[in-house]
Motif scaffolding. Structure first.
Motif, short mmCIF file in Angstrom:
data_model
loop_
_atom_site.label_atom_id
_atom_site.label_comp_id
_atom_site.label_asym_id
_atom_site.label_seq_id
_atom_site.Cartn_x
_atom_site.Cartn_y
_atom_site.Cartn_z
N ALA A 181 0.83 -1.20 0.00
CA ALA A 181 0.00 0.00 0.00
C ALA A 181 0.87 1.25 0.00
N LEU A 186 -0.60 4.76 -0.22
CA LEU A 186 -1.75 4.46 0.62
C LEU A 186 -1.29 3.92 1.97
N LEU A 188 -2.62 0.97 4.56
CA LEU A 188 -3.57 -0.11 4.85
C LEU A 188 -3.91 0.00 6.34
N TYR A 216 -8.42 1.68 3.54
CA TYR A 216 -7.19 2.37 3.17
C TYR A 216 -7.36 3.87 3.41
N VAL A 279 -5.28 0.84 -6.01
CA VAL A 279 -4.73 -0.19 -5.13
C VAL A 279 -3.71 -1.06 -5.87
#
Length: 305
Positions: A181, A186, A188, A216, A279
């Protein structure tokens, strides 16, 4: 419901249809049905099944060095075929941040969740010092229930030795997911894993790290939003729940599901595709085929098992 070669059982879930083949394999069809607040909404979301199936397949492939998983292949965009495992009756929920159910518990004044102590002085969405595991029982109907590690072991749901191994696997997969991620900008935040076993070997089963099973946050601006007490930018299915709540629906008795117009359905579909691309880092390729051709390909894949 289909009838597949050597089919021995069938289970229809909220969003997935699972066919047991020869009592040894599963063919999981991830439908375009969508649920929220434990209710299946009246209209399917185009490409949602493909999105979830392909995200799960990517992460199952990326974690198979940690432990074996149930996936053997994905013969169709929304279908995974794999091993039938004896399922452990608990879901391993792992949390990196104080969010969602954990935050609601914390906000109420409690400093323990599923037997795990929660540190003092935390704000919503803060990182835990290290990820925590807050398991739930696996309910066939209704809601899953919180349960502690000690209750799982003392009640015999899972043996102490096996549960300790499930914990190790859970933290290792979560760490891999967090690293992947991070590469995509991102965080997680939290997710859940399910495990099963065949002849004493533990397998990771079901979907992993999809927006339906995980939360996320966007990494960019996270610290600033925390410092300013602002809500974090989420990448999850939460936008569907928010739309329902804005229109007076939270799954309670007597509430009416709001009308799902073509515009609403298409906008949800677009958001799922956006989720996929963010993602996975891949462009989404819409794949459709006539039902007869789809069924023939699935039959052919099952016949090779």
């Amino acid at each position: 419901m289909l009838q597949l070669p050597n089919q021995t059982n069938f289970y229809k879930g909220k969003v997935r249809d699972v066919y047991t083949i020869a009592d040894k394999y599963l063919a999981m069809v991830v439908s375009d049905r969508i649920s929220a607040f434990d209710v299946v909404l009246p209209r399917p979301i185009p490409y949602k099944g493909q999105v979830l199936n392909q995200i799960a397949a990517q992460f199952l492939e990326a974690t198979k060095d940690i432990l074996p998983n149930w996936m053997m292949g994905t013969p169709l965009p929304n279908v995974t075929i794999g091993y039938k495992c004896e399922t452990y009756p608990v879901e391993m929920v792992v949390r990196g941040n104080l969010t969602g159910h954990a935050w609601r518990t914390y906000k109420s004044g409690k400093r323990e969740l599923c037997g795990v102590p929660l540190p003092e002085g935390m704000k919503e969405n803060d990182f835990f010092p290290s990820p925590i595991i807050t398991p739930t029982t696996k309910a066939h109907e209704g809601h899953d229930e919180d349960i502690s590690r000690e209750e799982i072991i003392s009640s015999g749901l899972v043996s102490k030795e096996e549960y300790e191994q499930l914990e190790k696997y859970t933290l290792a997969i979560f760490e891999r997911g967090r690293q992947m991620a991070k590469d995509r900008g991102l965080i997680l935040v939290d997710t859940k894993y399910e495990f099963g076993h065949i002849d004493g070997t533990i397998y990771l089963i079901d979907e992993i790290h999809t927006p339906d099973s995980s939360r996320y946050f966007y990494a960019e601006g996270f610290e600033e939003r925390q410092a300013n007490g602002e809500q974090q930018k989420q990448l999850s299915k939460e936008f569907v729940r928010e739309w329902l709540m804005e229109n007076g629906f939270q799954g309670q008795e007597g509430q009416q599901i709001p009308e799902m117009t073509d515009d609403v359905v298409n906008s949800i579909s677009d958001r799922y595709i956006e989720l996929y691309e963010h993602v996975t880092g891949k462009n989404f390729e819409k794949q459709q085929m006539p039902e007869a051709e789809w069924k023939a390909k699935l039959d052919a894949a099952v016949e090779t098992l």
